[in-house]
Design a protein around this motif. Structure first.
Motif, PDB file in Angstrom:
ATOM      1  N   GLY A   1       2.694  -2.187  -0.779  1.00 25.21           N
ATOM      2  CA  GLY A   1       4.084  -3.366  -1.842  1.00 25.21           C
ATOM      3  C   GLY A   1       3.499  -4.208  -1.156  1.00 25.21           C
ATOM      4  O   GLY A   1       3.185  -4.924  -0.203  1.00 25.21           O
ATOM      5  N   THR A   2       5.162  -4.729  -0.656  1.00 27.97           N
ATOM      6  CA  THR A   2       5.963  -6.023  -1.099  1.00 27.97           C
ATOM      7  C   THR A   2       6.949  -6.021  -0.098  1.00 27.97           C
ATOM      8  O   THR A   2       7.870  -5.492  -0.566  1.00 27.97           O
TER       9      THR A   2
ATOM     10  N   VAL B   1      -1.332   2.732   5.434  1.00 26.83           N
ATOM     11  CA  VAL B   1      -1.071   1.263   3.773  1.00 26.83           C
ATOM     12  C   VAL B   1      -2.286   0.515   4.322  1.00 26.83           C
ATOM     13  O   VAL B   1      -3.021   0.795   5.211  1.00 26.83           O
ATOM     14  N   VAL B   2      -2.140   0.433   3.116  1.00 24.22           N
ATOM     15  CA  VAL B   2      -3.979   0.112   2.534  1.00 24.22           C
ATOM     16  C   VAL B   2      -3.510  -1.145   2.197  1.00 24.22           C
ATOM     17  O   VAL B   2      -2.846  -2.606   1.680  1.00 24.22           O
ATOM     18  N   GLU B   3      -4.695  -1.931   3.332  1.00 25.84           N
ATOM     19  CA  GLU B   3      -4.177  -3.653   3.589  1.00 25.84           C
ATOM     20  C   GLU B   3      -3.894  -4.618   2.284  1.00 25.84           C
ATOM     21  O   GLU B   3      -3.762  -5.283   2.005  1.00 25.84           O
ATOM     22  N   GLU B   4      -5.341  -4.382   1.311  1.00 28.75           N
ATOM     23  CA  GLU B   4      -5.298  -4.945   0.140  1.00 28.75           C
ATOM     24  C   GLU B   4      -4.085  -4.459  -0.550  1.00 28.75           C
ATOM     25  O   GLU B   4      -3.940  -5.476  -1.392  1.00 28.75           O
TER      26      GLU B   4
ATOM     27  N   ALA C   1      -2.698  -1.270  -8.666  1.00 34.37           N
ATOM     28  CA  ALA C   1      -3.001  -0.799 -10.475  1.00 34.37           C
ATOM     29  C   ALA C   1      -4.390   0.660  -9.889  1.00 34.37           C
ATOM     30  O   ALA C   1      -4.699   1.842 -10.679  1.00 34.37           O
ATOM     31  N   GLU C   2      -5.243  -0.078  -9.720  1.00 30.67           N
ATOM     32  CA  GLU C   2      -6.638   1.013  -9.795  1.00 30.67           C
ATOM     33  C   GLU C   2      -6.749   2.243  -8.714  1.00 30.67           C
ATOM     34  O   GLU C   2      -6.638   3.362  -9.153  1.00 30.67           O
ATOM     35  N   LEU C   3      -5.441   1.857  -7.624  1.00 30.64           N
ATOM     36  CA  LEU C   3      -5.311   3.216  -6.641  1.00 30.64           C
ATOM     37  C   LEU C   3      -4.336   3.962  -7.339  1.00 30.64           C
ATOM     38  O   LEU C   3      -4.451   4.479  -7.250  1.00 30.64           O
TER      39      LEU C   3
ATOM     40  N   ASP D   1      -3.359 -10.540  -6.596  1.00 27.38           N
ATOM     41  CA  ASP D   1      -4.410  -9.871  -6.218  1.00 27.38           C
ATOM     42  C   ASP D   1      -4.018  -8.239  -5.615  1.00 27.38           C
ATOM     43  O   ASP D   1      -4.749  -7.172  -5.958  1.00 27.38           O
ATOM     44  N   ALA D   2      -2.928  -7.945  -4.754  1.00 24.73           N
ATOM     45  CA  ALA D   2      -1.845  -6.560  -3.949  1.00 24.73           C
ATOM     46  C   ALA D   2      -1.985  -5.707  -5.449  1.00 24.73           C
ATOM     47  O   ALA D   2      -2.026  -4.826  -5.607  1.00 24.73           O
TER      48      ALA D   2
END
Length: 225
Positions: A148-149, A171-174, A57-59, A51-52
């Motif tokens: 990221g992770t 930081v983008v939470e999704e 990828a869209e971002l 999901d992340a």
């Protein structure tokens, strides 16, 4: 005593939402932390990684359309030596991150374009003994938008070091992931409280679209003047 983790997470998110934001910079770059196959497709990874990655990828498409630099951080180890840190992480996914191992490649949904930048690192922080800070300075960047992770590990370490270098951080939470669910939520709260703004993907996409329009208009104005 039985702990209701959903209630705990809801409480943490409420604290985070109430925290005042600092606000974005003027010249952002998107920094993608460790979305390699080892940390997204390996059997030890959590089910939420995809999901992340998909959101990221869209971002990245929106960032490139706005001429916002994209920087991929990748863990590449030339050897697992006898350092304490190497011994500590030897039981995790780091053993597949030696140079040349296919697991070090980026997730297939996140191909590196010719305009992107790749920075190798050997520990959690993207700034420790790497060229990241020099690269961002050469690009005129004053803010990093982070995906990221893992949220509580490499993402947080990179965010903390960015804040110490006076970058604004979003930081983008999704677009971040942590298979340790509670650790990830606590890390987001900690970053919001001390080091970064935790933002949504939708607002970030809107911001990048607005930046793309503004830069396109500026280019037209510049050609006609």
């Amino acid at each position: 005593m039985t702990v209701d983790w959903n209630e705990e997470v809801a409480g943490i998110r409420a604290l985070r939402a109430a925290r005042t934001r600092i606000g974005p910079g003027e010249n952002p770059a998107v920094v993608v932390v460790d979305f390699q196959k080892a940390f997204t497709q390996h059997e030890k990874c959590g089910s939420t990684a995809l999901d992340a990655v998909t959101h990221t990828a869209e971002l990245l498409d929106a960032a490139r359309a706005a001429n916002v630099p994209v920087v991929f951080l990748v863990v590449i180890l030339d050897s697992l030596d006898d350092r304490m840190l190497a011994q500590r992480v030897r039981s995790s996914l780091t053993e597949v991150c030696e140079r040349g191992n296919p697991w070090t490649e980026m997730h297939p949904l996140l191909p590196v374009s010719e305009t992107d930048h790749v920075v190798e690192k050997t520990v959690a922080s993207g700034f420790y003994e790497t060229r990241l800070h020099d690269l961002l300075q050469s690009l005129g960047v004053d803010e990093i938008i982070v995906t990221g992770t893992s949220t509580s590990g490499c993402v947080r370490a990179t965010v903390v070091d960015a804040a110490y270098r006076n970058y604004r951080v979003s930081v983008v939470e999704e677009c971040v992931d942590d298979f340790r669910t509670l650790s990830g939520e606590v890390a987001l709260w900690d970053m919001q409280d001390r080091y970064a703004d935790i933002v949504t993907k939708d607002e970030t996409m809107e911001r990048l679209a607005a930046l793309a329009r503004a830069r396109a208009a500026h280019a037209v104005t510049g050609r006609s003047s």
